[in-house]
Design a protein around this motif. Structure first.
Motif, PDB file in Angstrom:
ATOM      1  N   GLU A  54      -3.301  -5.388  -3.063  1.00 27.47           N
ATOM      2  CA  GLU A  54      -2.213  -4.558  -3.591  1.00 27.47           C
ATOM      3  C   GLU A  54      -2.755  -3.235  -4.139  1.00 27.47           C
ATOM      4  O   GLU A  54      -3.629  -3.233  -5.009  1.00 27.47           O
ATOM      5  CB  GLU A  54      -1.473  -5.346  -4.688  1.00 27.47           C
ATOM      6  CG  GLU A  54      -0.295  -4.636  -5.325  1.00 27.47           C
ATOM      7  CD  GLU A  54       0.906  -4.449  -4.384  1.00 27.47           C
ATOM      8  OE1 GLU A  54       0.879  -4.928  -3.247  1.00 27.47           O
ATOM      9  OE2 GLU A  54       1.859  -3.792  -4.812  1.00 27.47           O
ATOM     10  N   LYS A  55      -2.282  -2.129  -3.599  1.00 25.16           N
ATOM     11  CA  LYS A  55      -2.597  -0.769  -4.078  1.00 25.16           C
ATOM     12  C   LYS A  55      -4.086  -0.598  -4.455  1.00 25.16           C
ATOM     13  O   LYS A  55      -4.414  -0.327  -5.613  1.00 25.16           O
ATOM     14  CB  LYS A  55      -1.715  -0.431  -5.286  1.00 25.16           C
ATOM     15  CG  LYS A  55      -0.214  -0.609  -4.996  1.00 25.16           C
ATOM     16  CD  LYS A  55       0.678  -0.146  -6.110  1.00 25.16           C
ATOM     17  CE  LYS A  55       2.135  -0.334  -5.779  1.00 25.16           C
ATOM     18  NZ  LYS A  55       2.785  -1.536  -6.267  1.00 25.16           N
ATOM     19  N   GLN A  86       3.192 -10.366  -8.156  1.00 24.93           N
ATOM     20  CA  GLN A  86       3.237  -9.491  -6.972  1.00 24.93           C
ATOM     21  C   GLN A  86       3.467 -10.317  -5.710  1.00 24.93           C
ATOM     22  O   GLN A  86       2.847 -11.358  -5.523  1.00 24.93           O
ATOM     23  CB  GLN A  86       1.924  -8.699  -6.839  1.00 24.93           C
ATOM     24  CG  GLN A  86       1.671  -7.721  -7.967  1.00 24.93           C
ATOM     25  CD  GLN A  86       2.761  -6.662  -8.103  1.00 24.93           C
ATOM     26  OE1 GLN A  86       3.548  -6.424  -7.183  1.00 24.93           O
ATOM     27  NE2 GLN A  86       2.825  -6.039  -9.267  1.00 24.93           N
ATOM     28  N   ILE A  87       4.295  -9.808  -4.836  1.00 25.52           N
ATOM     29  CA  ILE A  87       4.557 -10.514  -3.572  1.00 25.52           C
ATOM     30  C   ILE A  87       3.284 -10.545  -2.721  1.00 25.52           C
ATOM     31  O   ILE A  87       3.014 -11.525  -2.018  1.00 25.52           O
ATOM     32  CB  ILE A  87       5.769  -9.902  -2.812  1.00 25.52           C
ATOM     33  CG1 ILE A  87       6.223 -10.838  -1.683  1.00 25.52           C
ATOM     34  CG2 ILE A  87       5.485  -8.520  -2.273  1.00 25.52           C
ATOM     35  CD1 ILE A  87       6.738 -12.168  -2.100  1.00 25.52           C
ATOM     36  N   THR A  88       2.479  -9.485  -2.813  1.00 26.57           N
ATOM     37  CA  THR A  88       1.231  -9.431  -2.037  1.00 26.57           C
ATOM     38  C   THR A  88       0.327 -10.617  -2.377  1.00 26.57           C
ATOM     39  O   THR A  88      -0.275 -11.224  -1.493  1.00 26.57           O
ATOM     40  CB  THR A  88       0.487  -8.104  -2.340  1.00 26.57           C
ATOM     41  OG1 THR A  88       1.426  -7.049  -2.194  1.00 26.57           O
ATOM     42  CG2 THR A  88      -0.669  -7.869  -1.400  1.00 26.57           C
ATOM     43  N   TYR A 146      10.186  -7.290   5.185  1.00 30.12           N
ATOM     44  CA  TYR A 146       9.424  -8.528   5.386  1.00 30.12           C
ATOM     45  C   TYR A 146      10.329  -9.572   6.036  1.00 30.12           C
ATOM     46  O   TYR A 146      11.541  -9.569   5.824  1.00 30.12           O
ATOM     47  CB  TYR A 146       8.992  -9.134   4.048  1.00 30.12           C
ATOM     48  CG  TYR A 146       8.257  -8.215   3.087  1.00 30.12           C
ATOM     49  CD1 TYR A 146       6.882  -8.296   2.923  1.00 30.12           C
ATOM     50  CD2 TYR A 146       8.955  -7.286   2.298  1.00 30.12           C
ATOM     51  CE1 TYR A 146       6.202  -7.486   2.006  1.00 30.12           C
ATOM     52  CE2 TYR A 146       8.288  -6.467   1.379  1.00 30.12           C
ATOM     53  CZ  TYR A 146       6.923  -6.571   1.243  1.00 30.12           C
ATOM     54  OH  TYR A 146       6.257  -5.769   0.338  1.00 30.12           O
ATOM     55  N   ILE A 197       1.603  -1.828   3.786  1.00 29.38           N
ATOM     56  CA  ILE A 197       2.808  -2.663   3.883  1.00 29.38           C
ATOM     57  C   ILE A 197       3.989  -1.839   3.373  1.00 29.38           C
ATOM     58  O   ILE A 197       3.961  -1.335   2.250  1.00 29.38           O
ATOM     59  CB  ILE A 197       2.658  -3.927   3.013  1.00 29.38           C
ATOM     60  CG1 ILE A 197       1.387  -4.691   3.384  1.00 29.38           C
ATOM     61  CG2 ILE A 197       3.893  -4.819   3.132  1.00 29.38           C
ATOM     62  CD1 ILE A 197       0.956  -5.706   2.334  1.00 29.38           C
ATOM     63  N   LEU A 198       5.004  -1.709   4.197  1.00 29.06           N
ATOM     64  CA  LEU A 198       6.205  -0.963   3.789  1.00 29.06           C
ATOM     65  C   LEU A 198       7.291  -1.969   3.395  1.00 29.06           C
ATOM     66  O   LEU A 198       7.038  -3.177   3.346  1.00 29.06           O
ATOM     67  CB  LEU A 198       6.623  -0.007   4.902  1.00 29.06           C
ATOM     68  CG  LEU A 198       5.482   0.936   5.343  1.00 29.06           C
ATOM     69  CD1 LEU A 198       5.933   1.849   6.465  1.00 29.06           C
ATOM     70  CD2 LEU A 198       4.953   1.769   4.173  1.00 29.06           C
ATOM     71  N   GLY A 199       8.503  -1.478   3.140  1.00 30.56           N
ATOM     72  CA  GLY A 199       9.492  -2.331   2.478  1.00 30.56           C
ATOM     73  C   GLY A 199      10.346  -3.253   3.330  1.00 30.56           C
ATOM     74  O   GLY A 199      11.553  -3.380   3.085  1.00 30.56           O
ATOM     75  N   LYS A 223      -0.437   3.515  -3.261  1.00 33.81           N
ATOM     76  CA  LYS A 223       1.004   3.232  -3.428  1.00 33.81           C
ATOM     77  C   LYS A 223       1.462   1.940  -2.768  1.00 33.81           C
ATOM     78  O   LYS A 223       2.524   1.410  -3.089  1.00 33.81           O
ATOM     79  CB  LYS A 223       1.825   4.384  -2.804  1.00 33.81           C
ATOM     80  CG  LYS A 223       1.729   5.642  -3.613  1.00 33.81           C
ATOM     81  CD  LYS A 223       2.740   6.732  -3.355  1.00 33.81           C
ATOM     82  CE  LYS A 223       3.397   6.932  -2.079  1.00 33.81           C
ATOM     83  NZ  LYS A 223       3.833   8.288  -1.791  1.00 33.81           N
ATOM     84  N   TYR A 224       0.663   1.436  -1.801  1.00 32.59           N
ATOM     85  CA  TYR A 224       1.120   0.295  -0.996  1.00 32.59           C
ATOM     86  C   TYR A 224       0.082  -0.819  -0.949  1.00 32.59           C
ATOM     87  O   TYR A 224      -1.110  -0.577  -1.153  1.00 32.59           O
ATOM     88  CB  TYR A 224       1.411   0.757   0.443  1.00 32.59           C
ATOM     89  CG  TYR A 224       2.385   1.907   0.486  1.00 32.59           C
ATOM     90  CD1 TYR A 224       3.712   1.714   0.118  1.00 32.59           C
ATOM     91  CD2 TYR A 224       1.976   3.183   0.843  1.00 32.59           C
ATOM     92  CE1 TYR A 224       4.610   2.776   0.118  1.00 32.59           C
ATOM     93  CE2 TYR A 224       2.865   4.245   0.848  1.00 32.59           C
ATOM     94  CZ  TYR A 224       4.178   4.033   0.482  1.00 32.59           C
ATOM     95  OH  TYR A 224       5.065   5.077   0.478  1.00 32.59           O
ATOM     96  N   GLY A 225       0.561  -2.025  -0.619  1.00 31.95           N
ATOM     97  CA  GLY A 225      -0.344  -3.110  -0.283  1.00 31.95           C
ATOM     98  C   GLY A 225      -1.016  -2.747   1.037  1.00 31.95           C
ATOM     99  O   GLY A 225      -0.386  -2.158   1.925  1.00 31.95           O
TER     100      GLY A 225
HETATM  101  C1  G1P Z   1       5.883  -3.168  -3.231  1.00 32.07           C
HETATM  102  C2  G1P Z   1       4.771  -4.118  -2.762  1.00 32.07           C
HETATM  103  C3  G1P Z   1       3.714  -3.331  -1.974  1.00 32.07           C
HETATM  104  C4  G1P Z   1       4.394  -2.606  -0.828  1.00 32.07           C
HETATM  105  C5  G1P Z   1       5.544  -1.732  -1.344  1.00 32.07           C
HETATM  106  C6  G1P Z   1       6.344  -1.159  -0.184  1.00 32.07           C
HETATM  107  O1  G1P Z   1       5.354  -2.261  -4.171  1.00 32.07           O
HETATM  108  O2  G1P Z   1       4.185  -4.747  -3.895  1.00 32.07           O
HETATM  109  O3  G1P Z   1       2.726  -4.201  -1.474  1.00 32.07           O
HETATM  110  O4  G1P Z   1       3.426  -1.820  -0.159  1.00 32.07           O
HETATM  111  O5  G1P Z   1       6.452  -2.481  -2.140  1.00 32.07           O
HETATM  112  O6  G1P Z   1       7.281  -0.229  -0.621  1.00 32.07           O
HETATM  113  P1  G1P Z   1       6.317  -1.421  -5.175  1.00 32.07           P
HETATM  114  O7  G1P Z   1       6.856  -0.297  -4.346  1.00 32.07           O
HETATM  115  O8  G1P Z   1       7.359  -2.370  -5.647  1.00 32.07           O
HETATM  116  O9  G1P Z   1       5.405  -0.938  -6.259  1.00 32.07           O
END
Ligand code: G1P
Length: 290
Positions: A189-190, A228-230, A206, A202-204, A168-170
């Motif tokens: 990323e994920k 992707q920001i990652t 930065y 990585i959570l939301g 779910k997360y980077g």
């Molecule tokens: C995005 C980022 C991811 C991060 C996440 C945090 O993913 O791409 O790296 O871990 O937010 O919530 P998304 O939730 O938009 O898929």
């Protein structure tokens, strides 16, 4: 340099929350009595942010109305002598300066952040994803802005994730610098559990230096056509150090139906007007299922 500006990407379709998000923004779904987006606006303001750009898209203009004045409603509340509500409603538009920028196409989180380039200019800035509600002794974004002031480098907020979280997360490849600070050596990323470098996700939240915008422009879209920001942060790693901060506090993924339920119940348990009643109610429900 003090961080004055924040960007809140809020242009997505909110597919994880359908059908509720078919005709209203996910960011406006209320957790108890405040829309989701207000939690991260308040967090930013508590951390000293003065100006906020919300990245929006078609069908999401209720967010603009929400952070504007509402003279008719204010007049009505005044006449009815509902002064507490009047105060609360007035405060919302005064919390910060609000700017709304449209992302015309859903091309990913990196692309959404790039929409704020003209607004941000050449200064470091914060990014807050409204899906995440943080309940922390020191506002989560302030944990990052304080760390930024010390290290003068971009920061990502990190949390420990389980196997499911690696999908779910980077995920970062960390080099520990102090108890809560990790230099990021690489990130993906994920990746899923097999390819994950660590259990640090990585959570939301930065804090970026303005170089992130050039990096986003150079980032190729992924398989889904999204920037992707990652991937953009990976390009920054080639020219500047980037750090992760293992935050202190609790975080709810309120963009997900179960996380939204958890946030609602746990935050209500912390509100004096609901705490006792809700605790009793939950206890009686649990005793029925035993
Ligand atoms: C995005 C980022 C991811 C991060 C996440 C945090 O993913 O791409 O790296 O871990 O937010 O919530 P998304 O939730 O938009 O898929």
């Amino acid at each position: 340099m003090k961080i004055r500006k924040a960007v809140i990407p809020a242009a997505g379709f909110g597919t994880r929350f359908l059908p509720a998000t078919k005709s209203q923004p996910k960011e406006m779904l209320p957790v108890i009595d405040k829309p989701l987006i207000q939690y991260c606006v308040e967090e930013a303001v508590q951390a000293g942010i003065e100006s906020i750009a919300v990245i929006t898209s078609r069908g999401k203009s209720s967010m603009e109305d929400y952070f504007d004045r509402s003279p008719e409603l204010e007049q009505f509340l005044k006449e009815k002598k509902k002064l507490d509500f009047l105060q609360e409603v007035r405060e919302i538009s005064k919390m910060a300066e609000f700017v709304f920028i449209r992302q015309k196409q859903a091309l990913g989180l990196g692309h959404a952040i790039l929409m704020a380039e003209g607004y941000v200019g050449q200064e470091p800035f914060a990014v807050l994803l409204p899906d995440d509600i943080f309940d922390c002794p020191r506002p989560c974004i302030q944990q990052l802005t304080d760390a930024f002031l010390e290290f003068k480098a971009s920061f990502l907020v990190l949390g420990r994730v389980d196997e499911e979280g690696t999908k779910k997360y980077g995920i970062v490849k960390p080099k520990q610098v102090s108890e809560r600070v990790f230099q990021v050596e690489d990130m993906i990323e994920k990746p899923g559990p097999e390819k994950a470098f660590s259990d640090l996700g990585i959570l939301g939240r930065y804090v970026f230096t303005p170089e992130i915008f050039e990096a986003i422009k150079k980032t190729a879209p992924d398989k889904k056509g999204e920037i992707q920001i990652t991937d953009a942060i990976k390009l920054i790693l080639e020219i500047q150090p980037v750090y992760g901060y293992l935050f202190e506090g609790i975080r709810y993924d309120a963009g997900d139906k179960f996380g939204f339920l958890q946030a609602t119940i746990e935050l209500a348990l912390k509100r004096p007007e609901f705490s006792q009643k809700l605790r009793k109610h939950l206890e009686s429900l649990l005793s029925l299922t035993e």
